[in-house]
Design an enzyme around this catalytic site. Structure first.
Site, PDB file in Angstrom:
ATOM      1  N   GLY A  97      26.386 -50.322  -9.750  1.00  0.00           N
ATOM      2  CA  GLY A  97      26.797 -51.270 -10.964  1.00  0.00           C
ATOM      3  C   GLY A  97      26.024 -51.267 -12.148  1.00  0.00           C
ATOM      4  O   GLY A  97      26.736 -51.353 -13.101  1.00  0.00           O
ATOM      5  N   SER A  98      24.710 -51.098 -12.101  1.00  0.00           N
ATOM      6  CA  SER A  98      23.784 -50.657 -13.353  1.00  0.00           C
ATOM      7  C   SER A  98      24.324 -49.749 -13.952  1.00  0.00           C
ATOM      8  O   SER A  98      24.417 -49.875 -15.400  1.00  0.00           O
ATOM      9  CB  SER A  98      22.454 -50.406 -12.777  1.00  0.00           C
ATOM     10  OG  SER A  98      21.967 -51.480 -12.196  1.00  0.00           O
ATOM     11  N   ASN A 128      25.302 -64.047 -11.582  1.00  0.00           N
ATOM     12  CA  ASN A 128      24.663 -63.649 -10.317  1.00  0.00           C
ATOM     13  C   ASN A 128      23.955 -64.902  -9.914  1.00  0.00           C
ATOM     14  O   ASN A 128      23.437 -65.237  -8.493  1.00  0.00           O
ATOM     15  CB  ASN A 128      23.995 -62.296  -9.873  1.00  0.00           C
ATOM     16  CG  ASN A 128      23.340 -62.149 -11.492  1.00  0.00           C
ATOM     17  OD1 ASN A 128      23.543 -62.341 -12.701  1.00  0.00           O
ATOM     18  ND2 ASN A 128      22.188 -61.749 -11.061  1.00  0.00           N
ATOM     19  N   GLN A 168      29.815 -59.405  -9.421  1.00  0.00           N
ATOM     20  CA  GLN A 168      29.793 -60.392  -8.573  1.00  0.00           C
ATOM     21  C   GLN A 168      31.054 -60.966  -8.235  1.00  0.00           C
ATOM     22  O   GLN A 168      31.242 -62.010  -7.352  1.00  0.00           O
ATOM     23  CB  GLN A 168      28.844 -61.665  -9.185  1.00  0.00           C
ATOM     24  CG  GLN A 168      27.297 -61.563  -9.157  1.00  0.00           C
ATOM     25  CD  GLN A 168      26.592 -61.729  -7.845  1.00  0.00           C
ATOM     26  OE1 GLN A 168      27.255 -62.000  -6.754  1.00  0.00           O
ATOM     27  NE2 GLN A 168      25.551 -60.769  -7.583  1.00  0.00           N
ATOM     28  N   THR A 170      28.804 -33.951  -8.647  1.00  0.00           N
ATOM     29  CA  THR A 170      29.785 -33.861  -7.385  1.00  0.00           C
ATOM     30  C   THR A 170      30.100 -35.109  -6.843  1.00  0.00           C
ATOM     31  O   THR A 170      29.076 -35.840  -6.766  1.00  0.00           O
ATOM     32  CB  THR A 170      28.959 -32.777  -6.430  1.00  0.00           C
ATOM     33  OG1 THR A 170      28.889 -31.543  -6.918  1.00  0.00           O
ATOM     34  CG2 THR A 170      29.904 -32.644  -5.215  1.00  0.00           C
ATOM     35  N   CYS A 177      16.319 -58.712  -8.570  1.00  0.00           N
ATOM     36  CA  CYS A 177      15.487 -57.598  -9.303  1.00  0.00           C
ATOM     37  C   CYS A 177      14.263 -58.450  -9.962  1.00  0.00           C
ATOM     38  O   CYS A 177      13.372 -57.810 -10.258  1.00  0.00           O
ATOM     39  CB  CYS A 177      16.401 -57.190 -10.287  1.00  0.00           C
ATOM     40  SG  CYS A 177      18.034 -57.080  -9.889  1.00  0.00           S
TER      41      CYS A 177
HETATM   42  C1  LIG Z   1      24.190 -56.594  -8.219  1.00  0.00           C
HETATM   43  C2  LIG Z   1      24.542 -56.675  -9.852  1.00  0.00           C
HETATM   44  C3  LIG Z   1      24.500 -55.694 -10.879  1.00  0.00           C
HETATM   45  C4  LIG Z   1      23.706 -54.371 -10.396  1.00  0.00           C
HETATM   46  O1  LIG Z   1      24.294 -53.671  -9.451  1.00  0.00           O
HETATM   47  P1  LIG Z   1      23.702 -52.387  -8.748  1.00  0.00           P
HETATM   48  O2  LIG Z   1      24.939 -51.713  -8.035  1.00  0.00           O
HETATM   49  O3  LIG Z   1      22.606 -52.847  -7.680  1.00  0.00           O
HETATM   50  O4  LIG Z   1      23.166 -51.598  -9.921  1.00  0.00           O
HETATM   51  C5  LIG Z   1      24.744 -55.979 -11.961  1.00  0.00           C
HETATM   52  N1  LIG Z   1      25.347 -56.987 -12.395  1.00  0.00           N
HETATM   53  C6  LIG Z   1      25.278 -58.088 -11.599  1.00  0.00           C
HETATM   54  C7  LIG Z   1      26.166 -59.337 -12.068  1.00  0.00           C
HETATM   55  C8  LIG Z   1      25.077 -57.809 -10.425  1.00  0.00           C
HETATM   56  O5  LIG Z   1      25.089 -58.984  -9.485  1.00  0.00           O
END
Ligand SMILES: *Cc1c(COP(=O)(O)O)cnc(C)c1O
Length: 396
Positions: free
Chosen positions: A71-72, A151, A179, A237, A326
């Site tokens: 997600g990051s 979150n 989320q 890949t 985090c």
């Molecule tokens: C968990 C989260 C992320 C990060 O996702 P990752 O896959 O851990 O990098 C980003 N934004 C929100 C709102 C999240 O809850």
């Protein structure tokens, strides 16, 4: 006694059906999907199916889904990709003060590289106001990035209104929906979303795989340069097993979305009501009802430190969090709660409890009981609590 997991917003377990779907792609079906021989056909088909499953979860077309490593990464790509896109001239980006670090730190990076960023404030429930967005718009604004749901406090943002405004003004609209995807209904067409981030491990898929929805026609600079994978937009890949897992997880979660939404909302409200009833001056952070993620509870207990509560909860066999996983290593109060106008003390005394597949009424009741005992015990030795009571007595 069995421990209770109430930190589903940090991550979920991988559903057994998802693990099962992934396994063949680690060994038997290991071929590179970009290879031309027919042995790779199955892997290409598996990628295409996963892309369609993920697209279906947000009302997108499969060719608008681009897999990432998290997600990051999707968040980084959306912001940096929009800012550095060829032919896009503006230097101004708008986001909010309550975003995930993956957005805030990327925005800081853009500021260090010559862009202007406006961080919108939020109201007491954690929501941005449309008027603030309108006031922040400039001639050279290129992008608005507002998370779908927060979150820490579960606040769902006015995404439809934001999407309509951006479309009208001709600026890109990105939402970090990590989320929200599969937890609440999302349709990128009706909501007029141009870019959307997601991560599999927030909906019972594996960790280390995410996706960015890029509306057809939106020009973005690449983040990961190299080979021609993902239609030349994200090199490396393809991680076939994890992508297959993400697709399967999306399909399963979508099939259960409505029933889980109802079940979890009821558990959430039982937990909130139980804590409010049992603990004096318990304060709910964020909105109530439909404006809140179905699985999120965030409460402040004046006179008690959140970190202390977490350790006591851990001793009682309950896994919770103060906000974002985090940030839990740092002792700064939550930037989200501070932006909502809480005092340092209130922000420090908060606990986030997030529900999921294994959560039950019995667990909720056990958590209420445990927290009631813990808060009472900690308050009994807290000078902060004593001061608070004295203030209250003076007011009365
Ligand atoms: C968990 C989260 C992320 C990060 O996702 P990752 O896959 O851990 O990098 C980003 N934004 C929100 C709102 C999240 O809850």
């Amino acid at each position: 006694m069995k421990t209770i997991y109430m930190d589903y917003a940090a991550t979920t377990f991988t559903a057994p059906e998802v693990v099962e779907a992934m396994v063949p792609f680690f060994s038997q079906s290991f071929e590179n999907p970009s290879s031309l021989y027919s042995r790779s056909d199955g892997n290409r088909r598996a990628l295409a199916e996963a892309r369609a499953q993920v697209a279906a979860a947000i009302g997108a077309r499969p060719e608008e889904i681009f897999f990432t490593g998290s997600g990051s990464e999707a968040d980084n790509w959306a912001l940096k990709g929009a800012a550095f896109a060829p032919r896009r001239k503006g230097r101004h980006v708008i986001t909010t003060a309550v975003e995930h670090k993956a957005i805030l730190e990327t925005a800081h990076f853009l500021e260090r590289n010559g862009f202007d960023v406006t961080y919108l404030p939020v109201d007491a429930k954690g929501r941005v106001r449309l008027d603030d967005v309108r006031a922040a718009l400039r001639e050279d604004t290129i992008l608005l990035s507002v998370m779908f749901a927060n979150n820490e406090v579960g606040a769902i943002q006015p995404i439809a209104e934001l999407g309509a405004l951006c479309r009208e003004k001709g600026i890109l609209f990105h939402t970090d929906a990590v989320q929200a995807v599969t937890h609440v209904p999302i349709d990128v067409e009706t909501l007029k979303i141009d870019l959307l981030s997601m991560a599999a491990h927030k909906f019972y898929g594996p960790k280390g795989v995410g996706a960015l929805f890029i509306r057809k026609g939106v020009v973005l600079e690449n983040l990961v340069h190299g080979g021609g994978q993902e239609k030349g937009r994200r090199a490396g890949t393809e991680n076939v097993p994890l992508i297959v897992g993400m697709g399967k997880a999306a399909e399963l979660a979508m099939a259960e979305m409505e029933s889980e939404r109802q079940r979890l909302s009821a558990l959430r409200d039982r937990l909130i009501a139980g804590l409010r009833e049992a603990i004096p001056y318990a304060r709910l952070n964020g909105p109530e009802g439909m404006g809140r993620l179905p699985n999120n509870v965030n409460m402040s207990f004046v006179g008690v430190e959140g970190e202390t509560l977490l350790l006591d909860l851990d001793l009682a066999g309950i896994a919770a969090s103060t906000g974002s996983a985090c940030a839990s290593a740092s002792l700064d109060p939550s930037h989200v709660l501070m932006a909502m106008g809480l005092s340092h003390e209130e922000a420090h005394g908060s606990v986030r409890l997030t529900l999921g597949k294994t959560s039950t009424e019995e667990e909720v009741d056990r958590v209420v009981e445990a927290l009631t005992e813990i808060v009472a015990r900690r308050r009994a030795m807290s000078p902060l609590w004593e001061d608070f009571l004295k203030e209250k007595a003076k007011e009365a």
